[in-house]
Design a protein around this motif. Structure first.
Motif, PDB file in Angstrom:
ATOM      1  N   UNK A  10      -9.583  14.184  -1.049  1.00 25.33           N
ATOM      2  CA  UNK A  10      -9.005  15.116  -2.025  1.00 25.33           C
ATOM      3  C   UNK A  10      -7.900  15.984  -1.438  1.00 25.33           C
ATOM      4  N   UNK A  11      -7.746  16.005  -0.129  1.00 22.41           N
ATOM      5  CA  UNK A  11      -6.727  16.866   0.472  1.00 22.41           C
ATOM      6  C   UNK A  11      -5.347  16.206   0.539  1.00 22.41           C
ATOM      7  N   UNK A  12      -5.183  15.011  -0.032  1.00 18.81           N
ATOM      8  CA  UNK A  12      -3.841  14.420  -0.094  1.00 18.81           C
ATOM      9  C   UNK A  12      -3.162  14.914  -1.372  1.00 18.81           C
ATOM     10  N   UNK A  13      -1.854  14.977  -1.343  1.00 18.92           N
ATOM     11  CA  UNK A  13      -1.131  15.574  -2.468  1.00 18.92           C
ATOM     12  C   UNK A  13      -1.060  14.646  -3.673  1.00 18.92           C
ATOM     13  N   UNK A  14      -1.010  15.264  -4.848  1.00 12.88           N
ATOM     14  CA  UNK A  14      -0.838  14.509  -6.088  1.00 12.88           C
ATOM     15  C   UNK A  14       0.504  13.783  -6.073  1.00 12.88           C
ATOM     16  N   UNK A  15       1.511  14.365  -5.443  1.00 12.73           N
ATOM     17  CA  UNK A  15       2.831  13.745  -5.336  1.00 12.73           C
ATOM     18  C   UNK A  15       2.736  12.437  -4.538  1.00 12.73           C
ATOM     19  N   UNK A  16       1.987  12.449  -3.453  1.00  9.90           N
ATOM     20  CA  UNK A  16       1.802  11.227  -2.656  1.00  9.90           C
ATOM     21  C   UNK A  16       1.068  10.170  -3.472  1.00  9.90           C
ATOM     22  N   UNK A  17       0.040  10.595  -4.197  1.00  8.44           N
ATOM     23  CA  UNK A  17      -0.697   9.647  -5.031  1.00  8.44           C
ATOM     24  C   UNK A  17       0.199   9.043  -6.106  1.00  8.44           C
ATOM     25  N   UNK A  18       1.067   9.856  -6.701  1.00  7.41           N
ATOM     26  CA  UNK A  18       1.988   9.356  -7.726  1.00  7.41           C
ATOM     27  C   UNK A  18       2.953   8.329  -7.131  1.00  7.41           C
ATOM     28  N   UNK A  19       3.419   8.588  -5.919  1.00  7.91           N
ATOM     29  CA  UNK A  19       4.317   7.637  -5.258  1.00  7.91           C
ATOM     30  C   UNK A  19       3.605   6.318  -4.982  1.00  7.91           C
ATOM     31  N   UNK A  20       2.341   6.401  -4.553  1.00  7.57           N
ATOM     32  CA  UNK A  20       1.587   5.171  -4.309  1.00  7.57           C
ATOM     33  C   UNK A  20       1.336   4.426  -5.615  1.00  7.57           C
ATOM     34  N   UNK A  21       1.019   5.153  -6.681  1.00  7.48           N
ATOM     35  CA  UNK A  21       0.798   4.503  -7.981  1.00  7.48           C
ATOM     36  C   UNK A  21       2.044   3.743  -8.419  1.00  7.48           C
ATOM     37  N   UNK A  22       3.205   4.328  -8.190  1.00  9.31           N
ATOM     38  CA  UNK A  22       4.460   3.653  -8.547  1.00  9.31           C
ATOM     39  C   UNK A  22       4.631   2.384  -7.720  1.00  9.31           C
ATOM     40  N   UNK A  23       4.393   2.482  -6.411  1.00 12.98           N
ATOM     41  CA  UNK A  23       4.502   1.298  -5.543  1.00 12.98           C
ATOM     42  C   UNK A  23       3.508   0.221  -5.949  1.00 12.98           C
ATOM     43  N   UNK A  24       2.263   0.606  -6.180  1.00 13.19           N
ATOM     44  CA  UNK A  24       1.247  -0.381  -6.559  1.00 13.19           C
ATOM     45  C   UNK A  24       1.631  -1.104  -7.844  1.00 13.19           C
ATOM     46  N   UNK A  25       2.162  -0.352  -8.793  1.00 15.20           N
ATOM     47  CA  UNK A  25       2.600  -0.973 -10.047  1.00 15.20           C
ATOM     48  C   UNK A  25       3.753  -1.940  -9.788  1.00 15.20           C
ATOM     49  N   UNK A  26       4.699  -1.528  -8.968  1.00 11.65           N
ATOM     50  CA  UNK A  26       5.815  -2.416  -8.646  1.00 11.65           C
ATOM     51  C   UNK A  26       5.353  -3.671  -7.913  1.00 11.65           C
ATOM     52  N   UNK A  27       4.427  -3.530  -6.963  1.00 10.74           N
ATOM     53  CA  UNK A  27       3.898  -4.702  -6.248  1.00 10.74           C
ATOM     54  C   UNK A  27       3.150  -5.616  -7.216  1.00 10.74           C
ATOM     55  N   UNK A  28       2.453  -5.012  -8.152  1.00 11.60           N
ATOM     56  CA  UNK A  28       1.728  -5.789  -9.156  1.00 11.60           C
ATOM     57  C   UNK A  28       2.695  -6.667  -9.949  1.00 11.60           C
ATOM     58  N   UNK A  29       3.831  -6.097 -10.308  1.00 16.52           N
ATOM     59  CA  UNK A  29       4.831  -6.817 -11.106  1.00 16.52           C
ATOM     60  C   UNK A  29       5.567  -7.858 -10.260  1.00 16.52           C
ATOM     61  N   UNK A  30       6.051  -7.450  -9.092  1.00 14.36           N
ATOM     62  CA  UNK A  30       6.905  -8.339  -8.309  1.00 14.36           C
ATOM     63  C   UNK A  30       6.144  -9.362  -7.481  1.00 14.36           C
ATOM     64  N   UNK A  31       5.021  -8.980  -6.909  1.00 13.69           N
ATOM     65  CA  UNK A  31       4.291  -9.878  -6.013  1.00 13.69           C
ATOM     66  C   UNK A  31       3.184 -10.634  -6.732  1.00 13.69           C
ATOM     67  N   UNK A  32       2.433  -9.921  -7.574  1.00  8.20           N
ATOM     68  CA  UNK A  32       1.312 -10.572  -8.270  1.00  8.20           C
ATOM     69  C   UNK A  32       1.705 -11.118  -9.636  1.00  8.20           C
ATOM     70  N   UNK A  33       2.955 -10.838 -10.072  1.00 11.52           N
ATOM     71  CA  UNK A  33       3.473 -11.357 -11.341  1.00 11.52           C
ATOM     72  C   UNK A  33       2.664 -10.882 -12.553  1.00 11.52           C
ATOM     73  N   UNK A  34       2.293  -9.621 -12.552  1.00 12.88           N
ATOM     74  CA  UNK A  34       1.528  -9.036 -13.662  1.00 12.88           C
ATOM     75  C   UNK A  34       2.437  -8.191 -14.543  1.00 12.88           C
TER      76      UNK A  34
END
Length: 127
Positions: A10-34
């Motif tokens: 819980x001590x990681x920032x919401x901003x960092x989590x938002x950045x990871x969520x964006x990356x995960x979504x992009x990887x989902x689209x580009x790498x996993x073709x979702x």
């Protein structure tokens, strides 16, 4: 229709989590073709005093675990391997060099056992 659950201290920032969520979504689209519009990312925040790796509380950097639900047979071994590598690199870039990826679990479900908005993956593929 991937559903991604990220466990972080819980001590990681919401901003960092938002950045990871964006990356995960992009990887989902580009790498996993979702489809982007069907990719869900959620965070489970755990108090550092309740997050242990090897019997020790996670300090100083965050230990992170990712669980991804996918439909069986929709991604090759190479795509899954690339996705895991991209996630690892993203975590270090976003959370810093002390961040550790403690696991990525890609769990596959049968098309008739996995759905989105009330429609199974099997039904979607036969429309």
């Amino acid at each position: 229709m991937p559903f991604m659950r990220v466990t972080v201290p819980s001590n990681v920032s919401a901003q960092s989590n938002a950045a990871l969520a964006k990356d995960l979504t992009n990887f989902s689209v580009t790498t996993l073709r979702k489809p982007r519009e069907m990719t869900t990312v959620t965070f489970v925040r755990v108090e550092p005093s309740e997050y242990f790796i090897g019997g020790e509380a996670v300090e100083p950097g965050p230990g992170i675990h990712l669980e991804v639900s996918l439909t069986t047979g929709t991604n090759s071994a190479d795509e899954r391997k690339r996705f895991i590598k991209e996630v690892s690199e993203s975590i270090v870039r976003i959370y810093g060099p002390n961040a550790t990826l403690r696991g990525v679990a890609l769990t596959e479900y049968l098309p008739e056992s996995y759905g989105y908005e009330g429609i199974t993956r099997y039904e979607r593929s036969h429309r």
